[in-house]
Design an enzyme around this catalytic site. Structure first.
Site, PDB file in Angstrom:
ATOM      1  CB  ALA B  60      -0.902  -0.003   1.232  1.00  0.00           C
ATOM      2  N   GLY B 113       0.767  -5.354   0.587  1.00  0.00           N
ATOM      3  CA  GLY B 113      -0.220  -5.422  -0.492  1.00  0.00           C
ATOM      4  C   GLY B 113       0.342  -6.033  -1.762  1.00  0.00           C
ATOM      5  CD  GLU B 116      -2.727  -7.943   1.664  1.00  0.00           C
ATOM      6  OE1 GLU B 116      -3.712  -8.363   2.301  1.00  0.00           O
ATOM      7  OE2 GLU B 116      -2.385  -6.743   1.674  1.00  0.00           O
ATOM      8  CD  GLU B 136       0.668  -5.753   5.556  1.00  0.00           C
ATOM      9  OE1 GLU B 136       1.464  -6.604   6.003  1.00  0.00           O
ATOM     10  OE2 GLU B 136       0.381  -5.673   4.349  1.00  0.00           O
TER      11      GLU B 136
END
Lengths: 77, 258
Positions: B60, B113, B116, B136
């Site tokens: 992110a 992310g 992910e 995270e």
């Protein structure tokens, strides 16, 4: 420990194009190699491959010098 | 930001946002465009890779998130964050269940992310210098784009717990050992390996291949719903803002460890 330190200095110099003879065990490796956090990850991978160990990166958080790094590797070998 | 070509049935998708394909509002919109295009084009195989030198994707866009939360009350921030999470989950779920095989080619950083996103792909080819992490927790949150349910599904709860709780990064070699990556190749050889794999995948009947994928890969819907709820709860607490502030001002050599 000396053997690990010398191999570490050889590898770091070759990987990042530094003058091997100018690198000293007490040098701050980030400054000596002029690397940021992303390049430090490359070094971590090189070290794991070279020494056949897994080095959790949280063990490197307080490591600044080559000799401190060699000590971390030695504990894992 | 995201480009693609389609040739001989292979959709070659490149992520190209410097410095490392951070996922913010623009990248999310681009990913939604990719999904629409893939749905229209229906390639035989999709290859997802990065043209950024630093890696596949660093996760992110924390600097954008930090800016977006400046001077915004928690009450006003919550629905915006929820909207982002629902949109990114729709993208990730579609890629995960795409009716054709998908291959991620991973070099360098594959964090948060980015991991992910890689986990939505059916096969993951890791170049030797790739590193994988879920950092995270340093922000006081769990991964919010579906990563833990997909990692549990593909590799088991044990490795998911390790990456989630320690935040440590693992090498490509370790990723292959754990099943997180399927092939380990030398630096710069990821695309060739993906093309070779795509050729193999395309030997099979497309309908049969789609049926096999649907049989062998299920959407972990319940866990994904739990993750969304937990992420939004954790992100609503003041700890995340404080950690973001610390991150954007961090000059440490390894800021992702926080």
């Amino acid at each position: 420990m000396d053997r690990i330190l010398h191999r570490l200095l050889d590898l770091a110099a070759a990987r990042f194009g530094a003058d091997r003879l100018a690198l000293k065990p007490q040098d701050d490796m980030y400054e000596a190699l002029r690397i940021d956090s992303m390049r430090a990850l490359e070094l971590l991978t090189e070290l794991e491959n070279e020494f056949g160990v897994e080095i959790p990166d949280y063990e490197l958080q307080r490591v600044r010098t080559f000799e401190e790094l060699a000590a971390v590797i030695a504990r894992r070998c | 930001m995201i480009a693609w070509t389609i040739r001989d049935g292979i959709m070659d998708v490149t992520l190209g946002r410097e410095p490392c394909n951070e996922i913010g509002a623009d990248m999310l919109t681009a990913l939604e465009g990719l999904v629409r295009a893939a749905d229209d084009l229906r390639p035989r195989v999709m290859i997802l890779r990065s043209t950024a030198a630093r890696g596949f994707c660093a996760g992110a866009d924390l600097r954008e998130l930090h800016r977006g939360l400046q001077n915004v009350s928690r009450l006003r921030a919550a629905p915006r964050l929820a909207s982002f999470i629902w949109r990114i989950h729709r993208v990730m779920d579609w890629l995960d269940m795409a009716p054709f095989p998908t291959i991620a080619v991973i070099h360098g950083v594959c964090f948060g992310g980015g991991l992910e996103l890689a986990l939505t792909c059916d096969l993951r080819i890791a170049e030797k210098q790739a590193r994988f992490a879920f950092p995270e927790l340093r922000l006081g949150i769990v991964p919010g784009f579906g990563g833990i349910p997909r990692l549990e599904r593909d590799c088991g709860a044990s490795i998911a717990r390790d990456l989630l709780l320690t935040g440590r990064s693992i090498s490509a070699a370790r990723a292959v050992e754990t099943g997180l990556a399927h092939q380990l190749v030398p630096a710069g050889e990821g695309l060739n390996a993906a093309l070779s794999t795509a050729e193999q995948l395309m030997k099979y009947n497309p309908w049969a291949s789609a049926q096999a994928k649907a049989f062998a890969k299920k959407l972990p819907a319940l866990r994904l719903a739990e993750e969304k709820a937990l992420f939004l709860l954790m992100a609503s607490r003041p700890g995340m803002r404080e950690a973001l502030e610390h991150f954007v001002n961090n000059s440490s050599a390894m800021p992702y460890l926080g």
